[in-house]
Design a protein around this motif. Structure first.
Motif, PDB file in Angstrom:
ATOM      1  N   VAL A  83      11.340  -2.687   2.898  1.00 50.50           N
ATOM      2  CA  VAL A  83      10.779  -3.769   3.703  1.00 50.50           C
ATOM      3  C   VAL A  83      11.576  -5.058   3.493  1.00 50.50           C
ATOM      4  O   VAL A  83      11.915  -5.761   4.452  1.00 50.50           O
ATOM      5  CB  VAL A  83       9.293  -3.990   3.365  1.00 50.50           C
ATOM      6  N   THR A  84      11.889  -5.362   2.244  1.00 51.70           N
ATOM      7  CA  THR A  84      12.675  -6.560   1.947  1.00 51.70           C
ATOM      8  C   THR A  84      14.031  -6.506   2.627  1.00 51.70           C
ATOM      9  O   THR A  84      14.491  -7.489   3.226  1.00 51.70           O
ATOM     10  CB  THR A  84      12.865  -6.708   0.426  1.00 51.70           C
ATOM     11  N   TYR A  85      14.675  -5.353   2.568  1.00 47.76           N
ATOM     12  CA  TYR A  85      15.980  -5.170   3.211  1.00 47.76           C
ATOM     13  C   TYR A  85      15.872  -5.351   4.720  1.00 47.76           C
ATOM     14  O   TYR A  85      16.704  -6.018   5.350  1.00 47.76           O
ATOM     15  CB  TYR A  85      16.511  -3.777   2.864  1.00 47.76           C
ATOM     16  N   CYS A  86      14.836  -4.790   5.318  1.00 44.90           N
ATOM     17  CA  CYS A  86      14.633  -4.884   6.756  1.00 44.90           C
ATOM     18  C   CYS A  86      14.395  -6.338   7.178  1.00 44.90           C
ATOM     19  O   CYS A  86      14.952  -6.802   8.185  1.00 44.90           O
ATOM     20  CB  CYS A  86      13.443  -4.011   7.158  1.00 44.90           C
ATOM     21  N   GLU A  87      13.604  -7.059   6.416  1.00 42.67           N
ATOM     22  CA  GLU A  87      13.319  -8.453   6.744  1.00 42.67           C
ATOM     23  C   GLU A  87      14.569  -9.327   6.632  1.00 42.67           C
ATOM     24  O   GLU A  87      14.765 -10.247   7.433  1.00 42.67           O
ATOM     25  CB  GLU A  87      12.214  -8.979   5.831  1.00 42.67           C
ATOM     26  N   LEU A  88      15.414  -9.037   5.662  1.00 47.15           N
ATOM     27  CA  LEU A  88      16.662  -9.794   5.534  1.00 47.15           C
ATOM     28  C   LEU A  88      17.552  -9.601   6.749  1.00 47.15           C
ATOM     29  O   LEU A  88      18.214 -10.540   7.203  1.00 47.15           O
ATOM     30  CB  LEU A  88      17.402  -9.373   4.255  1.00 47.15           C
TER      31      LEU A  88
END
Length: 237
Positions: free
Chosen positions: A206-211
């Motif tokens: 999720v963190t990677y996707c949001e970045l």
């Protein structure tokens, strides 16, 4: 022309996908045979369908969505803000939540969806997975009968092509050449399957996707020759 689009009318998005099953051997015989046929034109002669299965998440027929992250500009106050949120976990739940967002907040003619390589990957992938899961397409993803200029989709990779249809530029490369600060990512797209099935670390995905959503918005700003977002303007909601 791109500068005439009000920023608050654009929904930026990115998706993360994985193969439907952890391993090729987990597929039924019919799916294994169909995957062997589907992947034949891309894998090298010496590579078996099982060895190539790590890439199955790229195709909507053999993959599934584990995260959709979105971002939008809030310009109603004097201070610019970019709000980011994510839908993740069960795919049907993800798709229903994303559809609800579109229907309730981004369903007018003025609203646009924007992703990097979205026209070839994100938008059709979401639409196909909705159909596969028995969900009716929202207006923003139902392209049947629409003329090219009526399609409510923006693609930062297409904008960077400037008519050169042979050109492919990754989001990471485009951000680099445009001088956009690189986010502190601890993974890349090739690692999503292992992080999901091996490490069971959905938060990391999720963190990677949001970045990537933030980076796509930053690229869009640079293409408009506008100031980049600073950390204080990015809000997780």
């Amino acid at each position: 022309m791109i500068k005439k689009i009000p920023l608050e009318h654009v929904l930026f998005l990115d998706i993360e996908t994985v193969p439907q099953k952890p391993e090729f051997s987990d597929l039924d015989e019919t799916s294994q045979a169909l995957w062997e046929q589907k992947s034949a034109y891309q894998r090298k002669d010496e590579m078996t369908a099982a060895e190539f299965y790590d890439r199955a998440g790229i195709w909507a027929e053999f993959g599934k969505i584990v995260c959709i992250s979105v971002g939008f500009f809030a310009l109603k106050t004097s201070q610019r803000a970019f709000r980011v949120t994510s839908f993740y976990g069960d795919e049907v739940k993800i798709l229903k939540q994303f559809k609800e967002l579109l229907m309730n907040h981004f369903n007018q003619a003025k609203h646009l969806l924007c992703a990097h390589n979205g026209k070839e990957f994100d938008f059709p992938y979401i639409a196909r997975r909705m159909i596969i899961n028995g969900l009716e397409l929202p207006y923003k993803l139902d392209l049947f009968g629409k003329k090219p200029w009526e399609v409510p989709h923006l693609d930062t990779m297409e904008l960077w092509k400037f008519g050169d249809y042979k050109h492919y530029t990754s989001l990471k490369l485009l951000a680099h050449v445009l001088g956009i600060p690189s986010p502190k990512e601890d993974m890349d797209g090739s690692m999503v399957k292992d992080v999901f099935y091996g490490e069971h670390d959905l938060d990391r995905i999720v963190t990677y996707c949001e970045l990537d959503v933030v980076t796509t918005a930053q690229v869009f700003l640079r293409l408009r020759n506008e100031d980049l977002l600073v950390d204080e303007e990015i809000k997780k909601v």
